[in-house]
Motif scaffolding. Structure first.
Motif, PDB file in Angstrom:
ATOM      1  N   TYR A 141     -11.570   4.608  16.900  1.00  0.00           N
ATOM      2  CA  TYR A 141     -10.959   4.036  15.700  1.00  0.00           C
ATOM      3  C   TYR A 141     -11.526   4.694  14.445  1.00  0.00           C
ATOM      4  O   TYR A 141     -12.599   5.300  14.457  1.00  0.00           O
ATOM      5  CB  TYR A 141     -11.186   2.524  15.650  1.00  0.00           C
ATOM      6  CG  TYR A 141     -12.612   2.114  15.356  1.00  0.00           C
ATOM      7  CD1 TYR A 141     -13.053   1.941  14.042  1.00  0.00           C
ATOM      8  CD2 TYR A 141     -13.534   1.908  16.382  1.00  0.00           C
ATOM      9  CE1 TYR A 141     -14.363   1.568  13.766  1.00  0.00           C
ATOM     10  CE2 TYR A 141     -14.841   1.544  16.118  1.00  0.00           C
ATOM     11  CZ  TYR A 141     -15.252   1.374  14.806  1.00  0.00           C
ATOM     12  OH  TYR A 141     -16.554   1.016  14.531  1.00  0.00           O
ATOM     13  N   ARG A 142     -10.770   4.551  13.352  1.00  0.00           N
ATOM     14  CA  ARG A 142     -11.235   4.961  12.038  1.00  0.00           C
ATOM     15  C   ARG A 142     -10.529   4.119  10.992  1.00  0.00           C
ATOM     16  O   ARG A 142      -9.413   3.635  11.209  1.00  0.00           O
ATOM     17  CB  ARG A 142     -10.973   6.449  11.791  1.00  0.00           C
ATOM     18  CG  ARG A 142      -9.505   6.843  11.778  1.00  0.00           C
ATOM     19  CD  ARG A 142      -9.342   8.337  11.545  1.00  0.00           C
ATOM     20  NE  ARG A 142      -7.942   8.763  11.643  1.00  0.00           N
ATOM     21  CZ  ARG A 142      -7.554  10.032  11.538  1.00  0.00           C
ATOM     22  NH1 ARG A 142      -8.441  10.986  11.325  1.00  0.00           N
ATOM     23  NH2 ARG A 142      -6.273  10.346  11.636  1.00  0.00           N
ATOM     24  N   ARG A 143     -11.184   3.962   9.873  1.00  0.00           N
ATOM     25  CA  ARG A 143     -10.544   3.209   8.792  1.00  0.00           C
ATOM     26  C   ARG A 143      -9.472   4.061   8.138  1.00  0.00           C
ATOM     27  O   ARG A 143      -9.659   5.272   7.940  1.00  0.00           O
ATOM     28  CB  ARG A 143     -11.564   2.777   7.743  1.00  0.00           C
ATOM     29  CG  ARG A 143     -10.935   1.821   6.703  1.00  0.00           C
ATOM     30  CD  ARG A 143     -11.936   1.046   5.937  1.00  0.00           C
ATOM     31  NE  ARG A 143     -11.267   0.113   5.027  1.00  0.00           N
ATOM     32  CZ  ARG A 143     -11.896  -0.650   4.148  1.00  0.00           C
ATOM     33  NH1 ARG A 143     -13.219  -0.608   4.067  1.00  0.00           N
ATOM     34  NH2 ARG A 143     -11.215  -1.467   3.368  1.00  0.00           N
ATOM     35  N   VAL A 144      -8.361   3.428   7.797  1.00  0.00           N
ATOM     36  CA  VAL A 144      -7.256   4.109   7.132  1.00  0.00           C
ATOM     37  C   VAL A 144      -6.814   3.280   5.935  1.00  0.00           C
ATOM     38  O   VAL A 144      -7.189   2.114   5.781  1.00  0.00           O
ATOM     39  CB  VAL A 144      -6.063   4.341   8.091  1.00  0.00           C
ATOM     40  CG1 VAL A 144      -6.439   5.297   9.210  1.00  0.00           C
ATOM     41  CG2 VAL A 144      -5.555   3.013   8.659  1.00  0.00           C
ATOM     42  N   SER A 145      -6.008   3.868   5.099  1.00  0.00           N
ATOM     43  CA  SER A 145      -5.508   3.192   3.910  1.00  0.00           C
ATOM     44  C   SER A 145      -4.438   2.173   4.287  1.00  0.00           C
ATOM     45  O   SER A 145      -3.555   2.459   5.099  1.00  0.00           O
ATOM     46  CB  SER A 145      -4.937   4.215   2.932  1.00  0.00           C
ATOM     47  OG  SER A 145      -4.490   3.589   1.751  1.00  0.00           O
ATOM     48  N   CYS A 146      -4.521   0.984   3.718  1.00  0.00           N
ATOM     49  CA  CYS A 146      -3.476  -0.021   3.899  1.00  0.00           C
ATOM     50  C   CYS A 146      -2.317   0.290   2.950  1.00  0.00           C
ATOM     51  O   CYS A 146      -2.541   0.616   1.784  1.00  0.00           O
ATOM     52  CB  CYS A 146      -3.995  -1.419   3.579  1.00  0.00           C
ATOM     53  SG  CYS A 146      -5.313  -2.006   4.644  1.00  0.00           S
ATOM     54  N   SER A 147      -1.115   0.170   3.455  1.00  0.00           N
ATOM     55  CA  SER A 147       0.060   0.465   2.641  1.00  0.00           C
ATOM     56  C   SER A 147       1.131  -0.595   2.884  1.00  0.00           C
ATOM     57  O   SER A 147       1.501  -0.861   4.026  1.00  0.00           O
ATOM     58  CB  SER A 147       0.608   1.845   2.985  1.00  0.00           C
ATOM     59  OG  SER A 147       1.769   2.127   2.231  1.00  0.00           O
ATOM     60  N   TYR A 148       1.596  -1.191   1.800  1.00  0.00           N
ATOM     61  CA  TYR A 148       2.654  -2.199   1.868  1.00  0.00           C
ATOM     62  C   TYR A 148       3.728  -1.827   0.842  1.00  0.00           C
ATOM     63  O   TYR A 148       3.672  -2.285  -0.307  1.00  0.00           O
ATOM     64  CB  TYR A 148       2.103  -3.596   1.591  1.00  0.00           C
ATOM     65  CG  TYR A 148       0.971  -3.986   2.515  1.00  0.00           C
ATOM     66  CD1 TYR A 148       1.229  -4.378   3.821  1.00  0.00           C
ATOM     67  CD2 TYR A 148      -0.353  -3.933   2.078  1.00  0.00           C
ATOM     68  CE1 TYR A 148       0.196  -4.718   4.678  1.00  0.00           C
ATOM     69  CE2 TYR A 148      -1.389  -4.274   2.924  1.00  0.00           C
ATOM     70  CZ  TYR A 148      -1.104  -4.674   4.219  1.00  0.00           C
ATOM     71  OH  TYR A 148      -2.142  -5.006   5.071  1.00  0.00           O
ATOM     72  N   PRO A 149       4.679  -0.993   1.227  1.00  0.00           N
ATOM     73  CA  PRO A 149       5.710  -0.550   0.280  1.00  0.00           C
ATOM     74  C   PRO A 149       6.431  -1.727  -0.362  1.00  0.00           C
ATOM     75  O   PRO A 149       6.784  -2.702   0.299  1.00  0.00           O
ATOM     76  CB  PRO A 149       6.658   0.272   1.165  1.00  0.00           C
ATOM     77  CG  PRO A 149       5.807   0.722   2.313  1.00  0.00           C
ATOM     78  CD  PRO A 149       4.852  -0.398   2.563  1.00  0.00           C
ATOM     79  N   ASN A 150       6.611  -1.620  -1.664  1.00  0.00           N
ATOM     80  CA  ASN A 150       7.350  -2.630  -2.442  1.00  0.00           C
ATOM     81  C   ASN A 150       6.648  -3.979  -2.478  1.00  0.00           C
ATOM     82  O   ASN A 150       7.276  -4.997  -2.798  1.00  0.00           O
ATOM     83  CB  ASN A 150       8.773  -2.802  -1.897  1.00  0.00           C
ATOM     84  CG  ASN A 150       9.557  -1.513  -1.892  1.00  0.00           C
ATOM     85  OD1 ASN A 150       9.515  -0.744  -2.845  1.00  0.00           O
ATOM     86  ND2 ASN A 150      10.264  -1.247  -0.789  1.00  0.00           N
TER      87      ASN A 150
END
Length: 253
Positions: A141-150
């Protein structure tokens, strides 16, 4: 220099770059193990330790997880991780991106995934069934950016709140790769602010909130030590109510 020599040098250069990128990506991943909620629905739990409630089961399409050490006394709530199992017979290359909504561990695991997320690490439906039958698998695993479009960062007022005597809230749609390490509550006339307590998980509270409209400021902290205060465009209205959600008007990369 002969054309063949130039081609050989260029080919060697590309190979070196490829190896560096490959090894860099591999080093970003941490080896561990993962299980899944055996008695849960396909999506996550509504009673997770982060305090997200129903939202904690459906955020990110239900691709959510409990974490052990990564929970970090609630600081890890809302963080996103890429998790992929390592059995090449069953597992896909990309795995699944999950959001931390709960605290828990099982047999040396860092993650207890929702059944949906656990299955999505597999290459096919048949492979997913095989993974589920194993129950506990090796992962990286690795940390990634959270993305919630709109979607803007949103404040959900906890049902335990009682205007004007007690305020508790959680923060939805935490974006980017930063942690919300501190929160200030400010009254909007004289802009007097006070630091809030994190009482459990991602729940922030004030036993005597100011009157009038309220501004919630968040301190975002990154792994490299950078910190910055973020100020929403929208305030919490004076007549805020328990159970309601309020849009901050901002997104964070």
């Amino acid at each position: 220099m002969a054309p063949l020599q130039v081609l050989e040098i260029f080919s060697t250069f590309l190979l070196v770059i490829f190896i560096q990128v490959y090894l860099g990506n591999a080093q970003n991943f941490i080896q561990s193990r993962a299980a899944y909620y055996p008695n849960s629905e396909e999506k996550g739990t509504e009673t997770g330790a982060c305090g997200f409630g129903t939202f904690g089961a459906i955020i990110n399409g239900g691709d959510v997880s409990a974490a052990s050490d990564l929970y970090r006394d609630g600081l890890g709530c809302g963080a996103c991780y890429q998790v992929r199992c390592t059995n090449s017979n069953y597992c896909s290359e990309n795995g699944v991106n999950v959001v931390i909504t709960d605290h828990g561990a099982s047999d040396s695991t860092d993650f207890i995934l929702s059944q949906r997320a656990f299955s999505r690490m597999a290459q096919t439906k048949d492979a997913a069934a095989s993974l589920l039958s194993l129950g506990n698998v090796g992962i990286e695993y690795r940390r990634v950016s959270c993305s919630y479009p709109n979607k803007n960062i949103t404040f959900k007022i906890d049902e335990s709140s009682d205007n004007p005597y007690y305020l508790a809230f959680v923060i939805w749609y935490q974006q980017g790769k930063t942690d919300i390490s501190a929160v200030q509550l400010c009254e909007t006339q004289n802009f007097v602010c006070k630091l809030l307590d994190r009482t459990r998980g991602a729940v922030w509270t004030s036993s005597s909130p100011p009157k009038g409209q309220l501004q919630i400021r968040m301190l975002l902290s990154s792994d490299d030590g950078d910190e910055k205060w973020v100020i929403p465009l929208n305030n919490i209205p004076e007549n805020w109510k328990a159970g309601e959600t309020y849009d901050s008007g901002i997104q964070v990369d």
